[in-house]
Design a protein around this motif. Structure first.
Motif, PDB file in Angstrom:
ATOM      1  N   MET A 191       0.847  -1.197   0.000  1.00  0.00           N
ATOM      2  CA  MET A 191       0.000   0.000   0.000  1.00  0.00           C
ATOM      3  C   MET A 191       0.874   1.235   0.000  1.00  0.00           C
ATOM      4  N   ARG A 192       0.746   2.058  -1.044  1.00  0.00           N
ATOM      5  CA  ARG A 192       1.517   3.290  -1.116  1.00  0.00           C
ATOM      6  C   ARG A 192       0.626   4.471  -0.762  1.00  0.00           C
ATOM      7  N   SER A 232      14.353  14.638   5.350  1.00  0.00           N
ATOM      8  CA  SER A 232      12.961  14.603   4.902  1.00  0.00           C
ATOM      9  C   SER A 232      12.687  13.354   4.068  1.00  0.00           C
ATOM     10  N   LYS A 233      13.584  13.043   3.141  1.00  0.00           N
ATOM     11  CA  LYS A 233      13.401  11.859   2.306  1.00  0.00           C
ATOM     12  C   LYS A 233      13.435  10.588   3.140  1.00  0.00           C
ATOM     13  N   GLY A 234      14.401  10.494   4.058  1.00  0.00           N
ATOM     14  CA  GLY A 234      14.507   9.316   4.904  1.00  0.00           C
ATOM     15  C   GLY A 234      13.273   9.120   5.766  1.00  0.00           C
ATOM     16  N   PHE A 235      12.765  10.221   6.326  1.00  0.00           N
ATOM     17  CA  PHE A 235      11.570  10.142   7.157  1.00  0.00           C
ATOM     18  C   PHE A 235      10.389   9.615   6.346  1.00  0.00           C
ATOM     19  N   ARG A 236      10.206  10.125   5.125  1.00  0.00           N
ATOM     20  CA  ARG A 236       9.073   9.693   4.296  1.00  0.00           C
ATOM     21  C   ARG A 236       9.162   8.206   3.959  1.00  0.00           C
ATOM     22  N   LEU A 237      10.365   7.727   3.641  1.00  0.00           N
ATOM     23  CA  LEU A 237      10.531   6.315   3.314  1.00  0.00           C
ATOM     24  C   LEU A 237      10.197   5.424   4.510  1.00  0.00           C
ATOM     25  N   LEU A 238      10.651   5.816   5.691  1.00  0.00           N
ATOM     26  CA  LEU A 238      10.388   5.013   6.889  1.00  0.00           C
ATOM     27  C   LEU A 238       8.927   5.097   7.308  1.00  0.00           C
ATOM     28  N   ALA A 239       8.331   6.293   7.196  1.00  0.00           N
ATOM     29  CA  ALA A 239       6.918   6.437   7.539  1.00  0.00           C
ATOM     30  C   ALA A 239       6.046   5.605   6.603  1.00  0.00           C
ATOM     31  N   ASP A 240       6.401   5.563   5.334  1.00  0.00           N
ATOM     32  CA  ASP A 240       5.682   4.742   4.372  1.00  0.00           C
ATOM     33  C   ASP A 240       5.703   3.271   4.799  1.00  0.00           C
ATOM     34  N   PHE A 241       6.852   2.807   5.293  1.00  0.00           N
ATOM     35  CA  PHE A 241       6.969   1.428   5.780  1.00  0.00           C
ATOM     36  C   PHE A 241       6.074   1.169   6.982  1.00  0.00           C
TER      37      PHE A 241
END
Length: 204
Positions: free
Chosen positions: A1-2, A59-68
């Motif tokens: 789920m994205r 910011s990019k790292g946070f978004r990738l981890l939050a997506d997970f």
């Protein structure tokens, strides 16, 4: 789920506002004003390696981890939402130790590790598997850290000041840092600066 950006922001706000945020367990060995020596217990982390300036990479790292943690993962029963924890950890991906100059750079692209601690209810076997191969799950052993706690926005001048203070306190105690400085931030981005809790840490 994205997640689209609107769903992401709604879930993020709901997570911070409706639940107690779990923090990693540690034993306080020494505490004096803003300085503290801690021994952290073993933990699981989800981590990504990103490049860019400090702000863009964070910011990019946070978004990738939050997506997970918000569901871009898999278990035997399907995807699973994982509770948000604090802090968000950022560290320089190089092995150099910056003893006097800040590792934050607004002008230079570099590599950064950004990580979330996983809730202690999970083991390596029970934690959902990330669908995104950029998200790596790592087991971290018990470790000792020297820590300085401070408030406000993390800007280069403030970072340099806190790094100098941390190094000074460590030298007084003959503590030798291992690896780069680690920045821990405990609050969502809309928190007023004077209410923010940040920590700068060296493993030793």
């Amino acid at each position: 789920m994205r997640l689209n950006i609107f769903t992401f922001l709604l879930l993020l706000i709901t997570s911070f506002n409706t639940m107690a945020i779990e923090e990693p367990e540690f034993i306080s060995i020494e505490k004096k004003d803003a300085f503290e020596v801690r021994e952290y217990q073993p933990k699981l982390i989800a981590q990504v390696l990103v490049t860019g300036t400090f702000d863009t990479a964070s910011s990019k790292g946070f978004r990738l981890l939050a997506d997970f943690i918000f569901g871009n993962n898999k278990t035997n029963e399907g995807s699973k939402k994982i509770d948000m924890t604090a802090p968000v950890i950022t560290r320089d991906a190089s092995e150099k130790i910056e003893m006097t100059a800040p590792v934050i750079s607004e002008e230079t692209d570099r590599g950064w590790y950004v990580s979330f601690n996983m809730p202690k209810q999970f083991t390596r076997e029970t934690l959902p598997i990330p669908n995104n191969p950029e998200v790596k799950i790592t087991e971290v052993p018990a470790e000792k850290f020297a820590v300085i706690t401070f408030s406000g926005l993390v800007r280069e001048k403030k970072y340099a000041e806190m790094l100098s203070l941390l190094n000074e306190e460590m030298k007084k105690r003959n503590l030798e840092p291992k690896g780069p400085a680690i920045l821990a931030r405990y609050n969502p981005p809309w928190t007023l600066p004077f209410l923010r809790r940040n920590e700068l840490m060296f493993r030793f």
